[in-house]
Design an enzyme around this catalytic site. Structure first.
Site, PDB file in Angstrom:
ATOM      1  CE  LYS A 142      20.166   5.480 -10.911  1.00 41.40           C
ATOM      2  NZ  LYS A 142      17.929   5.953 -11.788  1.00 41.40           N
ATOM      3  NE  ARG A 171      18.820   9.593 -15.281  1.00 42.84           N
ATOM      4  CZ  ARG A 171      18.157  10.111 -15.558  1.00 42.84           C
ATOM      5  NH1 ARG A 171      16.132   9.827 -14.047  1.00 42.84           N
ATOM      6  NH2 ARG A 171      16.579  10.005 -16.574  1.00 42.84           N
ATOM      7  N   GLY A 173      14.487   8.201  -4.890  1.00 42.19           N
ATOM      8  CA  GLY A 173      14.326   9.484  -4.013  1.00 42.19           C
ATOM      9  C   GLY A 173      14.518  10.224  -3.373  1.00 42.19           C
ATOM     10  CG  MET A 186      21.220  10.554  -2.159  1.00 39.62           C
ATOM     11  SD  MET A 186      22.706   9.500  -2.665  1.00 39.62           S
ATOM     12  CE  MET A 186      21.502   7.870  -3.417  1.00 39.62           C
ATOM     13  NE  ARG A 206      14.961  -0.112  -9.465  1.00 40.87           N
ATOM     14  CZ  ARG A 206      14.428   0.862  -8.855  1.00 40.87           C
ATOM     15  NH1 ARG A 206      15.249   2.003  -8.627  1.00 40.87           N
ATOM     16  NH2 ARG A 206      13.595   1.643  -9.145  1.00 40.87           N
ATOM     17  CG  HIS A 248       4.836  -8.241  30.497  1.00 36.99           C
ATOM     18  ND1 HIS A 248       3.859  -7.757  30.203  1.00 36.99           N
ATOM     19  CD2 HIS A 248       4.411  -8.963  31.212  1.00 36.99           C
ATOM     20  CE1 HIS A 248       2.175  -8.936  30.512  1.00 36.99           C
ATOM     21  NE2 HIS A 248       3.233  -9.827  31.331  1.00 36.99           N
ATOM     22  NE  ARG A 292       9.931 -15.750  28.448  1.00 37.64           N
ATOM     23  CZ  ARG A 292      10.323 -15.852  27.537  1.00 37.64           C
ATOM     24  NH1 ARG A 292       9.428 -15.951  26.593  1.00 37.64           N
ATOM     25  NH2 ARG A 292      11.273 -14.810  26.859  1.00 37.64           N
ATOM     26  CB  SER A 312      18.416 -22.956  26.833  1.00 37.51           C
ATOM     27  OG  SER A 312      17.532 -21.850  25.707  1.00 37.51           O
ATOM     28  CB  THR A 320      20.325 -13.527  23.944  1.00 34.60           C
ATOM     29  OG1 THR A 320      19.489 -14.155  23.231  1.00 34.60           O
ATOM     30  CG2 THR A 320      21.535 -14.343  23.659  1.00 34.60           C
ATOM     31  CG  ASN A 321      15.191 -12.484  25.632  1.00 34.82           C
ATOM     32  OD1 ASN A 321      15.445 -11.950  24.768  1.00 34.82           O
ATOM     33  ND2 ASN A 321      13.789 -12.712  26.205  1.00 34.82           N
ATOM     34  CG  ASP A 322      17.608 -12.579  32.018  1.00 35.85           C
ATOM     35  OD1 ASP A 322      17.818 -11.351  32.320  1.00 35.85           O
ATOM     36  OD2 ASP A 322      16.155 -12.974  31.940  1.00 35.85           O
ATOM     37  CB  CYS A 357      15.576 -20.228  25.142  1.00 32.59           C
ATOM     38  SG  CYS A 357      15.569 -19.664  26.573  1.00 32.59           S
ATOM     39  CE1 TYR A 401      16.727 -25.002  21.315  1.00 32.26           C
ATOM     40  CE2 TYR A 401      18.326 -26.793  21.734  1.00 32.26           C
ATOM     41  CZ  TYR A 401      17.472 -26.002  22.095  1.00 32.26           C
ATOM     42  OH  TYR A 401      17.545 -25.885  24.393  1.00 32.26           O
TER      43      TYR A 401
HETATM   44  C1  PEP Z   1      15.709 -14.998  28.208  1.00 37.09           C
HETATM   45  O1  PEP Z   1      16.410 -14.238  29.243  1.00 37.09           O
HETATM   46  O2  PEP Z   1      16.555 -14.425  27.036  1.00 37.09           O
HETATM   47  C2  PEP Z   1      15.065 -15.106  28.229  1.00 37.09           C
HETATM   48  C3  PEP Z   1      14.368 -16.066  27.330  1.00 37.09           C
HETATM   49  O3  PEP Z   1      14.191 -15.452  29.406  1.00 37.09           O
HETATM   50  P1  PEP Z   1      13.582 -14.286  29.989  1.00 37.09           P
HETATM   51  O4  PEP Z   1      12.605 -13.888  28.708  1.00 37.09           O
HETATM   52  O5  PEP Z   1      12.128 -15.113  30.724  1.00 37.09           O
HETATM   53  O6  PEP Z   1      14.338 -13.465  31.791  1.00 37.09           O
HETATM   54 MG    MG Z   2      15.530 -14.398  31.179  1.00 42.76          MG
END
Ligand code: PEP
Ligand code: MG
Length: 946
Positions: free
Chosen positions: A25, A94, A103, A105, A338, A455, A561, A775, A778-780, A843, A863
């Site tokens: 502001k 203000r 709204g 503060m 703004r 899942h 998968r 690849s 990154t989940n695991d 992935c 990618y």
């Molecule tokens: C992961 O682990 O990031 C992955 C893509 O495999 P999944 O989720 O199937 O374990």
């Molecule tokens: Mg995995």
């Protein structure tokens, strides 16, 4: 550096770029005053530095003096003095943080009134009623905000006064009663504070400033920042400004105006106003406002002036602005401006329109950097119509879009209801492959347990189906669930918003998804910007998902998968038979069934992605996801008993039961224990590929081995794959030192691995010996780096960790740039050192998260791969990552450079674009969180690296 700046201070930089210091502001007020010379009531800003100093050590030394001097300058400019008994100046106080927190503060208006100056105001305005009404408002506001007195006490007294006056309208309360109210309100103050209401304007001013500083840490503001991922240590600026009054008479008024329509993006002034009213009356909706177009009738000159100001604002900010204005006795004052918030549809339309308007001349890169993930989501998925619904429960926003349906608690019931034509919301404690037919039939999915990579979340996201997961407050019984005292029964209507994670009882109206022509245009520009820098693929497991992904712009499949091909009711038993086989013959029979089923699946996928790479991951089932529930079978055994088939399943399931299935017999380990499994899958894939070639297609195949942790393990698995590829038609080629893909007839097949464990990342060099690509899963990798169970941790402890600031973001949502990110950077460096040109992607679910995409790009990935419905967001975020890194040198950017427009920059803590602000400011809140960026610049890449 001073703590206080006047609005007309000559800053060395454009004030609108000083939001860090002056707040949003304050920066815009200074811009309008000192640069645009618009009619802005004068005032001054206490900086965010002052607020931070106050939070750290109380009222800063020297601030009293600076405020006093600024006040004197203001009084001189206005020719009036605050608290003057003859002709008082009134001011507003203000808040104004760097990021708008509407709204959240506090504000104090009419400051400077006291028992003497109210008389002067009455005389000067010749309106005693106006003066005492202003004083009444001031005492109650000051009491509530500065002195912490419950507002209800003032409200009750005002209601009683209205009753006494026989009116329901504030405007009809007579002057005498207002005078009485002022002294009664002062009585309330005295009772609460044991002191009279402060009469000294300097004391009033200091009290109001401190209250605004303190409101930065008020519960509302803290909760808002948590939700918006705004750092808690930024502090707010405070703006002290001369008051002008839209409630003086019929020649006065107040309104809010947009330079174009914020809902549709249509050109032309848009807004609301009220004659003879104060700003809060417009916002509070107490009186019916008139559209801005009616202003022309009431005040033609002011209307023309306002429209001209709107045009100047748009030209100057090169964007749509929202404003607040007041007309005091025929004179127009601009109180605020703004860059305005807008709907997704409007954002897309404005960004494209503004590239065609010579006065704004937005470049393509700039247009792309103005679009956010939310803008795209809102046109890609249905949304609730309207807002302000009463939320029954909140969970994790697992898959965007809104859904409405009747509640069912089992997959069978959900599927049966959908068969009858009912829209269904499937409510489960958590889901497993056994629920997939119910999930498929449902409009939306709600679970009480599980996290963003559970899942339910992964499957729903893959299908673009709205889902809220991990709503822990749900107490689920067999045919109902309860949240506190509210019970929702089977068949009741329920609405959920998977983008916000909210659950609402009843059937809310929805607005359909409506991708517009501008959506396509902007994504085309995004593709031009990221071309040659960062690819976008999709995680897709079926032909229809793959076709959908391609339609949404995917440039291949980054993760198929293969176990997901067996989620269907008819297919699940095959995987189970394979896993649970007692003898080699049983296993071979199950494998053969798998091969036949997979071959036709692969044909569909390869056809949908013809000419584009398809990464097929060999089987990686965490066993618990594919086994029958031991718990259910145990109950059945104890009650009705088990038949022979169930008994076999039960015995086998107990045999295979693991304490930590996510760390157990999955991925390549399953391949080691089940020789022939991977060979069978490769055979099915190669047969499908040959089918496609025969049909004139161009399959591009990448075979990916999951969960490897060492060179020898990958070399072994690779040898099975190579043998199967060779057996499918030709010899495989393997030069002495390094593998370079396998060949089957005319088909090039590359073989690579997922990097999902810290060890794999650290030993990337030895893995690269046997891999043409990596690849990152990154989940695991997140699960194993933190030691956080991806299925449990978000429900139980994540919110506590986020609230306490132990984590800046949920690492399953936004990749942890410091820890997991460091492993990724190490693996990229070591992998490419061992094999120059190693292709690398990601992935895990983070592949669709804009902030994470920035981290991946900076780490040198080629990618990202994400769920089909996230592909548009990923295309945009990839382009923004390229722009942020300064790697785009296309013509649009040059045009912007000439215009000296602030393009999206990520360096130096300046962030724009998707989720950008959260990243930078959280980083600042957590020392070292952004160190990765500075510490490990993007890996230098040659063209061979791609
Ligand atoms: C992961 O682990 O990031 C992955 C893509 O495999 P999944 O989720 O199937 O374990
Ligand atoms: Mg995995």
């Amino acid at each position: 550096m001073p703590f206080v700046f006047d609005f007309d201070h000559a800053h060395p930089k454009a004030p609108m770029e000083l939001k860090d210091l002056l707040g949003g502001k304050g920066a815009n007020l200074a811009e309008m005053t000192s640069v645009l010379k618009l009619p802005v009531p004068p005032g001054f800003t206490l900086t965010t530095d002052a607020c931070r100093a106050y939070m750290a050590g109380g009222w800063p030394a020297g601030l009293t003096d600076e405020v006093a001097k600024a006040r004197t300058r203001l009084e001189r400019a206005m020719g009036k003095t605050i608290g003057d008994p003859a002709d008082p100046l009134l001011v507003s106080v203000r808040s104004g943080a760097k990021f708008s927190m509407p709204g959240m503060m506090d504000t104090v208006l009419n400051l400077g009134l006291n028992d003497r100056s109210v008389v002067g105001l009455a005389r000067q305005t010749n309106d005693e009623r106006f003066a005492y009404d202003s004083y009444r408002r001031f005492v109650s506001m000051y009491g509530r905000i500065v002195l912490d007195i419950p507002g209800a006490e003032f409200d009750e007294m005002f209601d009683a006064a209205k009753e006494l006056a026989g009116t329901t309208s504030d405007a009809n309360v007579p002057t005498e009663l207002l005078k009485y109210l002022v002294s009664s309100y002062q009585g309330i103050v005295e009772r609460h504070t044991n002191k009279p209401f402060p009469q000294d304007p300097a004391e009033q001013l200091r009290g109001a400033i401190e209250a605004v500083f303190a409101s930065w840490n008020g519960a509302r503001a803290v909760a808002y920042r948590d939700r918006e991922h705004i750092a808690h240590d930024l502090g707010t600026a405070v703006n002290v400004q001369a008051m002008v009054f839209g409630n003086r008479d019929e020649k006065s008024g107040t309104g809010v105006g947009f330079t174009r329509d914020p809902t549709t993006g249509a050109k032309g002034a848009y807004g609301d106003f009220l004659v003879n009213a104060q700003g809060e009356d417009v916002v509070a909706g107490i009186r019916n406002t008139e559209p801005l177009s009616a202003l022309e009738r009431h005040f033609p000159k002011v209307h023309a002036e306002l429209v001209a100001i709107f045009e100047r604002l748009e030209r100057h900010y090169r964007d749509m602005c929202d404003t607040e204005f007041t007309i005091e006795q025929g004179k127009l004052w601009m109180l605020q401006t703004r860059v305005g918030k807008r709907s997704g549809r409007a954002a897309l339309r404005m960004a494209v329109d503004m590239t065609k308007e010579p006065a704004i001349a937005l470049g393509h890169a700039e247009a792309v950097s103005r679009i956010t993930e939310d803008h795209l989501d809102s046109v890609l998925h249905p949304q609730f119509a309207g807002s302000g619904h009463s939320v029954l429960a909140k969970g994790l926003a697992a898959s965007p879009g809104a859904a409405v349906g009747r509640v069912y608690f089992t997959a069978d019931d959900a599927a049966a209801a959908a068969e009858r034509g009912e829209p269904v919301i499937l409510v489960r404690s958590e889901t497993s492959p056994e629920d997939v037919h119910g999930m498929l039939a449902a409009e939306g999915i709600l679970t009480a347990r599980g996290g963003l990579v559970s899942h339910a979340a992964v499957v729903a996201r893959g299908w673009g189906k709205p889902a809220v997961v991990g709503a822990e407050v749900l107490r689920i019984a067999s045919h109902s669930f309860a949240v506190g005292s509210v019970t929702v029964h089977e068949g009741d209507w329920l609405s959920l918003d998977g983008g916000a994670g909210t659950v609402v009882v009843g059937s809310l109206p929805l607005v359909a998804a409506q991708p517009t022509a501008e959506f396509t245009t902007l994504l085309r520009w995004a593709d031009e910007i990221r071309a040659g820098h960062l690819g976008v693929r999709a995680n897709a497991d079926t032909g229809s998902d793959a076709a959908n992904a391609r339609r949404l712009g995917a440039e291949g499949i980054g993760l198929c998968r293969t176990e997901h091909m067996f989620l269907g009711e008819d297919r699940l038993p095959i995987v189970r038979r394979m896993i649970l086989a007692d003898t080699p013959e049983e296993e071979t029979a199950a494998l053969e069934e798998l091969r036949v089923a997979q071959r036709s699946d692969f044909v569909e996928i390869l056809a949908a992605m013809d000419g584009l790479p398809v990464t097929v991951r060999l089987l990686d089932p965490p066993l618990h996801e594919f086994l029958p529930s031991i718990h259910d079978l145990a109950i059945k055994e104890a009650t009705t008993g088990l038949d022979a088939g169930e008994r076999r399943l039960y015995d086998a399931a107990r045999l295979w039961q693991e304490a930590n299935p996510m760390l157990g017999t999955r991925g390549v380990r399953l391949g080691v224990l089940k020789p022939g499994l991977y060979a069978m899958q490769v055979r099915a894939l190669m047969e499908a590929a040959h089918d496609r070639v025969r049909a004139g297609g161009h399959p591009v195949i990448e075979i990916m081995i999951p969960l490897t942790v060492s060179g020898p393990e990958l070399a072994l698995a690779r040898s099975w794959v190579e043998a199967a590829v060779a057996a499918a038609g030709a010899s495989s080629k393997k030069p002495a030192k390094q593998a370079a893909g396998a060949r089957a007839g005319r088909l090039e097949v590359s073989i690579g691995t997922m990097v999902e464990t810290p060890r794999a990342a650290l030993r990337a060099a030895e893995l690269a010996e046997s891999a043409e690509f990596f690849s990152f899963g990154t989940n695991d990798l997140t699960q194993m780096t933190f030691g956080f169970s991806r299925d449990d941790v978000e429900g139980r402890m994540m919110s506590a960790y986020l609230e306490l600031g132990l984590l800046p973001r949920n690492p399953f949502e936004v990749v942890d740039a410091d820890g997991v990110g460091e492993l990724i950077r190490i693996a990229v460096e070591r992998g490419r050192a061992a094999r120059p040109g190693l292709k690398i992607g990601v992935c895990g679910e983070h592949g669709g998260d804009p902030t994470s995409i920035g981290t991946f790009y900076d780490a040198g990935l080629d990618y990202v791969s994400c769920s089909p419905f996230r592909v548009p967001v990923a295309r945009l975020a990839a382009a923004q990552a390229v722009l942020a890194a300064g790697h785009y040198t296309g013509p649009a950017n040059k045009a912007e450079a000439q215009k000296k427009a602030p393009a999206a920059k990520r360096a130096g803590g300046v962030t724009k674009g998707l989720n950008g602000k959260a990243k930078t400011d959280k980083a600042r809140a957590t020392p070292g969180a952004n160190g990765s960026r500075a510490g490990a610049p993007r890996t230098k890449r040659t063209s061979a690296a791609r």
